[in-house]
Design a protein around this motif. Structure first.
Motif, PDB file in Angstrom:
ATOM      1  N   HIS A  28      61.001   8.325  90.778  1.00 39.40           N
ATOM      2  CA  HIS A  28      60.415   9.667  90.875  1.00 39.40           C
ATOM      3  C   HIS A  28      61.309  10.569  91.731  1.00 39.40           C
ATOM      4  O   HIS A  28      61.931  10.103  92.682  1.00 39.40           O
ATOM      5  CB  HIS A  28      59.044   9.630  91.570  1.00 39.40           C
ATOM      6  CG  HIS A  28      57.999   8.890  90.804  1.00 39.40           C
ATOM      7  ND1 HIS A  28      57.333   9.437  89.746  1.00 39.40           N
ATOM      8  CD2 HIS A  28      57.510   7.642  90.966  1.00 39.40           C
ATOM      9  CE1 HIS A  28      56.457   8.554  89.275  1.00 39.40           C
ATOM     10  NE2 HIS A  28      56.545   7.452  89.996  1.00 39.40           N
ATOM     11  N   HIS A  66      56.486  12.727  94.633  1.00 33.53           N
ATOM     12  CA  HIS A  66      55.588  11.655  95.118  1.00 33.53           C
ATOM     13  C   HIS A  66      55.990  11.202  96.533  1.00 33.53           C
ATOM     14  O   HIS A  66      55.815  10.051  96.887  1.00 33.53           O
ATOM     15  CB  HIS A  66      55.625  10.435  94.176  1.00 33.53           C
ATOM     16  CG  HIS A  66      54.924  10.613  92.865  1.00 33.53           C
ATOM     17  ND1 HIS A  66      53.681  10.114  92.586  1.00 33.53           N
ATOM     18  CD2 HIS A  66      55.322  11.235  91.736  1.00 33.53           C
ATOM     19  CE1 HIS A  66      53.347  10.412  91.328  1.00 33.53           C
ATOM     20  NE2 HIS A  66      54.322  11.099  90.801  1.00 33.53           N
ATOM     21  N   ASP A  94      49.854  10.105  89.743  1.00 31.27           N
ATOM     22  CA  ASP A  94      49.922   9.965  88.285  1.00 31.27           C
ATOM     23  C   ASP A  94      48.604   9.376  87.800  1.00 31.27           C
ATOM     24  O   ASP A  94      48.124   8.379  88.340  1.00 31.27           O
ATOM     25  CB  ASP A  94      51.085   9.057  87.881  1.00 31.27           C
ATOM     26  CG  ASP A  94      52.428   9.730  88.083  1.00 31.27           C
ATOM     27  OD1 ASP A  94      52.465  10.966  88.185  1.00 31.27           O
ATOM     28  OD2 ASP A  94      53.440   9.009  88.135  1.00 31.27           O
ATOM     29  N   HIS A 101      50.289  14.343  85.860  1.00 29.22           N
ATOM     30  CA  HIS A 101      50.750  14.273  87.251  1.00 29.22           C
ATOM     31  C   HIS A 101      49.998  15.376  88.000  1.00 29.22           C
ATOM     32  O   HIS A 101      50.093  16.542  87.639  1.00 29.22           O
ATOM     33  CB  HIS A 101      52.268  14.479  87.297  1.00 29.22           C
ATOM     34  CG  HIS A 101      52.840  14.571  88.666  1.00 29.22           C
ATOM     35  ND1 HIS A 101      53.900  13.798  89.081  1.00 29.22           N
ATOM     36  CD2 HIS A 101      52.514  15.338  89.735  1.00 29.22           C
ATOM     37  CE1 HIS A 101      54.204  14.099  90.339  1.00 29.22           C
ATOM     38  NE2 HIS A 101      53.366  15.039  90.761  1.00 29.22           N
TER      39      HIS A 101
HETATM   40 ZN   LIG Z   1      54.186  11.711  88.758  1.00 28.21          ZN
END
Ligand SMILES: [Zn+2]
Length: 356
Positions: free
Chosen positions: A150, A153, A160, A269
């Motif tokens: 990622h 995050h 997610d 997300h």
């Molecule tokens: Zn994500």
């Protein structure tokens, strides 16, 4: 083997898919302190009640004060103090068994809101067999910071979330990262080279809408963005209208949703804004900052703070070519789906924002 097939399938066109490798499980977070009980006298006082059992360990996020955690910096460069783990399971939800449990830490506000929204869906929809369970994917590491696969995050404010799925006969299907087409349908391909194990699935719109609506209605947390493919966004808006949702919630959903470069057709997300308290502790918000968020912070004597400008190295993400190579042989149905998928991996039609 289903695991390999699913992960690879979700990565095939992904620019930013999660390779999920290379980390070791973190030690469990410290358990809440429990006063020592003396055994010096025969009439020892009764033991204090045991703290509630939370699957996976750690404190119950619903019992924590928001000041327990602080999101520092921005989602792409930040860190997390007092990160709280999402319980591995609870009423109507679970953390994905496909990811290491250390990847489920966020701020109290985010984790508690996810739990409340999933619990709300569970309580307000008919029970079924098998049960309809929301599957949550990566949130963040215990102290935030870099998380494999990622770019964001990192500050405890991203999560997610898989779509609620069902089989063609309407029975719930396990939440997995399965790309959905403009009809809201997809296939759990299992072994990509073996068409005999393919399972057709579709999005469970009432539950998926109910989940996002519950999150948006939760005033302990302000949703900044929901990254999701345009066609699922349109279906969820239609579902909300059909369910006669609060117009303010529908409008807010419209504001915060957009499709990024990796189309997010297999999960959403979700990102939350810094709280006023976190801003005082060094939390930074990136664009977009909506007028309603500025107004809310102003009423709390705060204002959003942008991260310092600096060049950051681009995270190493799996390319389409790498994912295809890794996937190995595929049957014709898989390649046909991937060819179709190119159509919705493009920027949305004029008038719609393409989020970064
Ligand atoms: Zn994500």
């Amino acid at each position: 083997m289903p695991w390999r097939g699913i992960v690879v399938a979700s990565c095939l066109l992904a620019i930013g898919c999660d390779r999920d490798h290379g980390s070791t499980p973190a030690p469990p977070p410290d358990a809440p302190a429990v006063a020592a009980v003396t055994t010096a006298t025969p009439a020892a006082p009764p033991s204090p009640p045991a703290p509630p059992e939370v699957p996976g360990g750690g404190p119950d996020p619903l019992t924590l004060d928001p000041s327990y955690s602080t999101s520092k910096g921005s989602p792409n460069e930040g860190s997390l103090e007092g990160g709280v783990p999402l319980p591995l399971s609870g009423p109507g939800y679970r953390f994905t068994p496909r990811k290491k449990p250390e990847r489920r830490h966020g701020t109290v506000e985010l984790v508690a809101a996810l739990v409340r929204a999933a619990t709300h869906v569970d309580a307000h929809h008919p029970k079924s067999d098998p049960p309809a369970i929301l599957t949550l994917g990566d949130i963040g590491m215990p102290q935030g910071g870099e998380i494999a696969g990622h770019g964001s995050h990192r500050a405890g404010r991203d999560a997610d979330v898989m779509f609620y799925l069902q089989r063609e006969d309407g029975t719930p299907f396990e939440g997995k990262a399965i790309p959905l087409d403009p009809e809201g349908r997809g296939t759990d391909y299992g072994d990509l080279a073996d068409p005999s194990d393919d399972i057709p699935v579709r999005i469970d719109l009432p539950r998926t809408w109910a989940f996002v609506a519950a999150l948006l209605a939760d005033d302990t947390v302000q949703i900044q963005q929901i990254y999701v493919v345009e066609h699922v966004r349109a279906m969820l808006l239609a579902q909300g209208e059909q369910a006669k949702a609060d117009p303010a919630i529908l409008a807010r959903f419209g504001d915060v949703t957009c499709q990024p470069r990796f189309p997010h057709d297999d999960h959403m997300h979700i990102r939350v804004f810094c709280t006023a308290e976190d801003i005082a502790g060094g939390c930074n918000d990136v664009a977009p900052i909506f007028p309603w968020q500025r107004a809310l912070l102003k009423s709390q004597g705060a204002a959003p703070v942008a991260p310092p400008k600096r060049k950051t190295a681009k995270p190493k993400l799996t390319s389409v070519e790498e994912a295809r190579e890794k996937a190995g042989p595929m049957d014709a149905a898989v390649t046909e789906f991937l060819d179709r998928r190119r159509a919705w991996a493009k920027p949305p039609h004029p008038g719609r924002r393409w989020c970064k």
